[in-house]
Design a protein around this motif. Structure first.
Motif, PDB file in Angstrom:
ATOM      1  N   ARG A  44     -17.133   3.093   3.864  1.00 23.15           N
ATOM      2  CA  ARG A  44     -17.747   1.885   4.406  1.00 23.15           C
ATOM      3  C   ARG A  44     -17.409   0.687   3.525  1.00 23.15           C
ATOM      4  NH1 ARG A  44     -21.033   3.541   8.390  1.00 23.15           N
ATOM      5  NH2 ARG A  44     -21.839   5.677   8.314  1.00 23.15           N
ATOM      6  N   LEU A  45     -16.610  -0.222   4.075  1.00 26.00           N
ATOM      7  CA  LEU A  45     -16.162  -1.403   3.347  1.00 26.00           C
ATOM      8  C   LEU A  45     -16.426  -2.649   4.192  1.00 26.00           C
ATOM      9  CD1 LEU A  45     -12.690  -0.044   2.176  1.00 26.00           C
ATOM     10  CD2 LEU A  45     -14.633  -0.501   0.676  1.00 26.00           C
ATOM     11  N   PRO A  46     -16.557  -3.811   3.559  1.00 26.68           N
ATOM     12  CA  PRO A  46     -16.681  -5.037   4.357  1.00 26.68           C
ATOM     13  C   PRO A  46     -15.403  -5.274   5.160  1.00 26.68           C
ATOM     14  CG  PRO A  46     -16.365  -5.533   2.015  1.00 26.68           C
ATOM     15  CD  PRO A  46     -16.603  -4.067   2.116  1.00 26.68           C
ATOM     16  N   GLY A  47     -15.576  -5.622   6.419  1.00 26.07           N
ATOM     17  CA  GLY A  47     -14.404  -5.788   7.273  1.00 26.07           C
ATOM     18  C   GLY A  47     -13.980  -4.450   7.841  1.00 26.07           C
ATOM     19  N   ALA A  48     -12.753  -4.040   7.582  1.00 24.70           N
ATOM     20  CA  ALA A  48     -12.229  -2.786   8.119  1.00 24.70           C
ATOM     21  C   ALA A  48     -12.706  -1.599   7.297  1.00 24.70           C
ATOM     22  CB  ALA A  48     -10.707  -2.840   8.140  1.00 24.70           C
ATOM     23  N   PRO A  49     -12.916  -0.439   7.931  1.00 25.17           N
ATOM     24  CA  PRO A  49     -13.331   0.756   7.181  1.00 25.17           C
ATOM     25  C   PRO A  49     -12.176   1.315   6.355  1.00 25.17           C
ATOM     26  CG  PRO A  49     -12.923   1.316   9.474  1.00 25.17           C
ATOM     27  CD  PRO A  49     -12.816  -0.176   9.381  1.00 25.17           C
ATOM     28  N   GLY A  50     -12.516   2.182   5.405  1.00 26.65           N
ATOM     29  CA  GLY A  50     -11.503   2.767   4.542  1.00 26.65           C
ATOM     30  C   GLY A  50     -10.466   3.581   5.282  1.00 26.65           C
ATOM     31  N   THR A  51     -10.810   4.097   6.448  1.00 27.14           N
ATOM     32  CA  THR A  51      -9.859   4.898   7.216  1.00 27.14           C
ATOM     33  C   THR A  51      -8.643   4.090   7.684  1.00 27.14           C
ATOM     34  OG1 THR A  51     -11.295   4.510   9.134  1.00 27.14           O
ATOM     35  CG2 THR A  51     -11.514   6.622   8.006  1.00 27.14           C
ATOM     36  N   GLU A  52      -8.744   2.762   7.689  1.00 34.78           N
ATOM     37  CA  GLU A  52      -7.594   1.932   8.046  1.00 34.78           C
ATOM     38  C   GLU A  52      -6.441   2.149   7.076  1.00 34.78           C
ATOM     39  OE1 GLU A  52      -6.837  -0.467  10.562  1.00 34.78           O
ATOM     40  OE2 GLU A  52      -8.396   0.757  11.492  1.00 34.78           O
ATOM     41  N   LEU A  53      -6.762   2.532   5.852  1.00 32.08           N
ATOM     42  CA  LEU A  53      -5.726   2.737   4.842  1.00 32.08           C
ATOM     43  C   LEU A  53      -4.862   3.955   5.135  1.00 32.08           C
ATOM     44  CD1 LEU A  53      -8.018   1.909   1.819  1.00 32.08           C
ATOM     45  CD2 LEU A  53      -6.009   0.578   2.500  1.00 32.08           C
ATOM     46  N   ILE A  54      -5.369   4.867   5.985  1.00 33.11           N
ATOM     47  CA  ILE A  54      -4.568   6.036   6.372  1.00 33.11           C
ATOM     48  C   ILE A  54      -3.311   5.575   7.102  1.00 33.11           C
ATOM     49  CG2 ILE A  54      -4.549   8.146   7.748  1.00 33.11           C
ATOM     50  CD1 ILE A  54      -7.612   8.277   7.307  1.00 33.11           C
ATOM     51  N   LYS A  55      -3.499   4.644   8.015  1.00 34.15           N
ATOM     52  CA  LYS A  55      -2.356   4.099   8.767  1.00 34.15           C
ATOM     53  C   LYS A  55      -1.517   3.183   7.886  1.00 34.15           C
ATOM     54  CE  LYS A  55      -3.357   0.939  11.710  1.00 34.15           C
ATOM     55  NZ  LYS A  55      -3.899   0.258  12.914  1.00 34.15           N
ATOM     56  N   LEU A  56      -2.176   2.321   7.108  1.00 34.72           N
ATOM     57  CA  LEU A  56      -1.448   1.367   6.276  1.00 34.72           C
ATOM     58  C   LEU A  56      -0.678   2.055   5.147  1.00 34.72           C
ATOM     59  CD1 LEU A  56      -4.235  -1.365   5.980  1.00 34.72           C
ATOM     60  CD2 LEU A  56      -2.151  -1.481   7.375  1.00 34.72           C
ATOM     61  N   GLY A  57      -1.125   3.240   4.745  1.00 31.87           N
ATOM     62  CA  GLY A  57      -0.446   3.958   3.671  1.00 31.87           C
ATOM     63  C   GLY A  57       0.834   4.625   4.088  1.00 31.87           C
ATOM     64  N   GLN A  58       1.093   4.705   5.398  1.00 31.43           N
ATOM     65  CA  GLN A  58       2.339   5.261   5.923  1.00 31.43           C
ATOM     66  C   GLN A  58       2.658   6.646   5.343  1.00 31.43           C
ATOM     67  OE1 GLN A  58       5.554   2.402   5.582  1.00 31.43           O
ATOM     68  NE2 GLN A  58       4.259   0.709   6.267  1.00 31.43           N
ATOM     69  N   GLY A  59       1.658   7.503   5.380  1.00 28.12           N
ATOM     70  CA  GLY A  59       1.865   8.883   4.937  1.00 28.12           C
ATOM     71  C   GLY A  59       1.406   9.176   3.530  1.00 28.12           C
ATOM     72  N   LYS A  60       1.044   8.152   2.761  1.00 26.50           N
ATOM     73  CA  LYS A  60       0.536   8.405   1.411  1.00 26.50           C
ATOM     74  C   LYS A  60      -0.888   8.979   1.503  1.00 26.50           C
ATOM     75  CE  LYS A  60       4.197   7.260  -0.672  1.00 26.50           C
ATOM     76  NZ  LYS A  60       4.363   6.187  -1.631  1.00 26.50           N
ATOM     77  N   PRO A  61      -1.243   9.922   0.623  1.00 26.08           N
ATOM     78  CA  PRO A  61      -2.555  10.580   0.726  1.00 26.08           C
ATOM     79  C   PRO A  61      -3.713   9.603   0.473  1.00 26.08           C
ATOM     80  CG  PRO A  61      -1.460  11.192  -1.317  1.00 26.08           C
ATOM     81  CD  PRO A  61      -0.457  10.440  -0.512  1.00 26.08           C
ATOM     82  N   ILE A 110       0.811  -1.225   0.000  1.00 29.77           N
ATOM     83  CA  ILE A 110       0.000   0.000   0.000  1.00 29.77           C
ATOM     84  C   ILE A 110       0.846   1.278   0.000  1.00 29.77           C
ATOM     85  CG2 ILE A 110      -1.752   1.290   1.312  1.00 29.77           C
ATOM     86  CD1 ILE A 110      -2.946  -1.414   2.095  1.00 29.77           C
ATOM     87  N   PRO A 111       1.973   1.340   0.731  1.00 31.31           N
ATOM     88  CA  PRO A 111       2.771   2.581   0.701  1.00 31.31           C
ATOM     89  C   PRO A 111       3.419   2.872  -0.636  1.00 31.31           C
ATOM     90  CG  PRO A 111       3.270   1.283   2.673  1.00 31.31           C
ATOM     91  CD  PRO A 111       2.465   0.407   1.752  1.00 31.31           C
ATOM     92  N   SER A 112       3.365   1.919  -1.592  1.00 29.98           N
ATOM     93  CA  SER A 112       4.007   2.148  -2.893  1.00 29.98           C
ATOM     94  C   SER A 112       3.165   3.010  -3.825  1.00 29.98           C
ATOM     95  CB  SER A 112       4.296   0.802  -3.576  1.00 29.98           C
ATOM     96  OG  SER A 112       3.076   0.152  -3.941  1.00 29.98           O
ATOM     97  N   PHE A 113       1.891   3.246  -3.477  1.00 31.42           N
ATOM     98  CA  PHE A 113       1.013   4.018  -4.354  1.00 31.42           C
ATOM     99  C   PHE A 113       1.193   5.516  -4.116  1.00 31.42           C
ATOM    100  CE2 PHE A 113      -1.004  -0.124  -4.130  1.00 31.42           C
ATOM    101  CZ  PHE A 113      -1.363  -0.344  -5.451  1.00 31.42           C
ATOM    102  N   ASP A 114       0.906   6.301  -5.152  1.00 31.60           N
ATOM    103  CA  ASP A 114       0.970   7.765  -5.033  1.00 31.60           C
ATOM    104  C   ASP A 114      -0.281   8.324  -4.367  1.00 31.60           C
ATOM    105  OD1 ASP A 114       3.498   8.360  -6.557  1.00 31.60           O
ATOM    106  OD2 ASP A 114       2.383   7.268  -8.091  1.00 31.60           O
ATOM    107  N   LEU A 115      -1.412   7.626  -4.525  1.00 27.25           N
ATOM    108  CA  LEU A 115      -2.680   8.077  -3.957  1.00 27.25           C
ATOM    109  C   LEU A 115      -3.583   6.870  -3.753  1.00 27.25           C
ATOM    110  CD1 LEU A 115      -4.870  10.237  -3.233  1.00 27.25           C
ATOM    111  CD2 LEU A 115      -5.390  10.372  -5.685  1.00 27.25           C
ATOM    112  N   ILE A 116      -4.346   6.883  -2.654  1.00 24.73           N
ATOM    113  CA  ILE A 116      -5.321   5.833  -2.374  1.00 24.73           C
ATOM    114  C   ILE A 116      -6.706   6.471  -2.355  1.00 24.73           C
ATOM    115  CG2 ILE A 116      -6.068   4.069  -0.730  1.00 24.73           C
ATOM    116  CD1 ILE A 116      -3.029   4.366   0.334  1.00 24.73           C
ATOM    117  N   VAL A 117      -7.610   5.960  -3.175  1.00 20.40           N
ATOM    118  CA  VAL A 117      -9.001   6.421  -3.205  1.00 20.40           C
ATOM    119  C   VAL A 117      -9.857   5.292  -2.650  1.00 20.40           C
ATOM    120  CG1 VAL A 117     -10.901   7.291  -4.610  1.00 20.40           C
ATOM    121  CG2 VAL A 117      -8.532   7.842  -5.238  1.00 20.40           C
TER     122      VAL A 117
END
Length: 478
Positions: free
Chosen positions: A54-71, A43-50
């Motif tokens: 509301r997603l099955p399982g974890a919410p989309g906000t989990e990607l904020i942490k998993l992105g390690q600073g990526k927008p 996930i941190p290899s991407f330039d942007l995450i869209v």
């Protein structure tokens, strides 16, 4: 080429968004959930995450942490607006409401990627037009782009005021007819301000039932009224640190006006049913098509609130007052709608160009956009005719030779000046020259008769071309 990750559980939305981004030269990967994204990609290899919120399982906000600073750009429905604002507080770079406009999504993506490369720049992109001549799709200034199409004198004056007002925290009242683009001005003010990284919360005061408006704006405590089973933050609170845009503020009930006045005077709110106040830092931008001063005189709007709002007043001109801007905007809408339906061959026929110029557009930019969208959908040939636009105008009025009521080779002389329709002048230039040359010694009736048009048509074209009537020099008409 920027690499974007889409995380969306709705297959149709995910596929449509992927195609949209790929058509605009982005590399795209996709996943249906946070877990799938983790399993398939770094996930941190991407330039942007869209990501959807509301997603099955974890919410989309989990990607904020998993992105390690990526927008991370969060997609959300209006019903979960407060959750979207909360996700921004958790670190999301921005949010976009679903269903989103394609141009709105592309603008958000471009802005986020640009801001990541140049953190100090603040800009708003606007779609490029296909009008002839130089590209006027951007308005350059040291603070960024205004993001509004048009270059007539009233709009240039508007851009200048936006640049001056945006960096301040002053309240702004935007006035103008319905459909003129007041929210675009509010968005430009926000994006060029020091609050650009914070949320801008937009509220249409006319769209919320009067019984719910106070709760929606200021929030409520549990048990404050029937059905209030839990406490809830209001939209003013959600805009803390950013901008609150109240559209159609003239429709706000008097009780809610009193609460809003306290926000402006004291910088604090009190939820419905609460005895405790809390501080908020909100910049207010309001808009209306109504005359608030007259409403205040008859007791339908608080006079003290009016003067609080009227610190800076911006007046948006109607589309009929913007001259050649109408054609530039029409071409921009044509490019946008053509891209949506996959037609690259569409253009306006000459009679459509004239209809767009001559029609008064009582519904302003919104009516023009709807007319172009309808024409693109119905058009079966490469050329869009005036008839397909579906506007209420006599097509017989659009003939070039009838425009001035003159034969093609006829000329009109005044003093040492002779204007010949066969010269390299547009009909609009010809009209303008003739009126300016003759209005000192002709009445409006005489001008209209000489031009072969009605007085109403003469007045409308004066408005469109920005030619004021002379107040002296000619006897007034009864």
């Amino acid at each position: 080429m920027p690499h974007i990750l889409i995380v969306e559980d709705e297959t149709i939305i995910r596929s449509a968004l992927r195609r949209l981004l790929e058509r605009n030269q982005y590399q795209v990967s996709e996943a249906g959930s946070v877990q799938e994204a983790q399993e398939r990609f770094s996930i941190p290899s991407f330039d942007l995450i869209v990501s959807d919120l509301r997603l099955p399982g974890a919410p989309g906000t989990e990607l904020i942490k998993l992105g390690q600073g990526k927008p991370v750009l969060i997609m959300t429905s209006y019903a979960s607006l407060r959750s979207a604002v909360d996700s921004m507080k958790m670190g999301a770079v921005d949010y976009i409401a679903k269903p989103f406009d394609h141009d709105e999504m592309l603008q958000a993506v471009a802005r986020i990627l640009r801001d990541r490369q140049h953190p100090q720049s603040v800009a708003v992109e606007r779609p490029a037009t296909k009008a002839g001549g130089a590209d006027k799709s951007t308005v350059d200034n040291s603070n960024g782009e205004i993001g509004i199409i048009g270059s007539c004198p009233p709009m240039l004056d508007m851009y200048s005021k936006i640049r001056k007002v945006a960096p301040t925290d002053s309240n702004v009242l935007i006035q103008g007819e319905s459909g003129t683009g007041k929210e675009l001005v509010a968005r430009a003010l926000h994006n060029l301000s020091k609050r650009a990284k914070a949320p801008m919360i937009s509220v249409n005061c006319a769209a919320i039932p009067e019984s719910l408006i106070e709760s929606e704006l200021f929030g409520h405590e549990k048990g404050a009224f029937t059905g209030a089973s839990a406490g809830r933050a209001g939209l003013v609170e959600a805009a803390d640190g950013g901008t609150l845009f109240l559209d159609e503020i003239g429709e706000l009930p008097l009780e809610a006006q009193a609460r809003l006045l306290r926000v402006l005077q004291e910088g604090e709110i009190r939820r419905v049913g609460s005895v405790q106040s809390q501080k908020v830092d909100v910049r207010l931008i309001a808009a209306t098509h109504r005359d608030l001063k007259n409403l205040a005189k008859v007791g339908q709007f608080r006079e003290d609130l009016y003067y609080r709002l009227h610190v800076i007043a911006l007046k948006l001109p109607a589309l009929r007052e913007r001259g050649a801007d109408v054609n530039e905007i029409a071409h921009a809408f044509l490019a946008r709608q053509s891209a949506r339906v996959g037609r690259t061959d569409l253009k306006f026929a000459p009679d459509a160009e004239r209809a767009i110029s001559h029609y008064t557009w009582p519904g302003n930019v919104r009516e023009l956009e709807n007319a172009v969208e309808r024409a693109v959908i119905l058009c079966e040939s490469p050329e869009i005719s005036a008839e397909l636009l579906g506007i209420d105008i006599e097509l017989s009025d659009l003939q070039d030779d009838d425009f001035m009521g003159l034969a093609p080779q006829q000329s009109i002389s005044s003093g040492n000046t002779s204007l010949d329709p066969t010269e390299d002048l547009s009909l609009e230039d010809y009209f303008q020259h003739f009126v300016l040359e003759h209005q000192d010694h002709m009445t409006e009736t005489e001008l209209a008769r000489k031009l072969g048009v009605s007085r109403k048509c003469l007045w409308e074209r004066r408005q469109r071309l920005g030619i004021p009537r002379r107040k002296t020099g000619v006897a007034s008409e009864n």
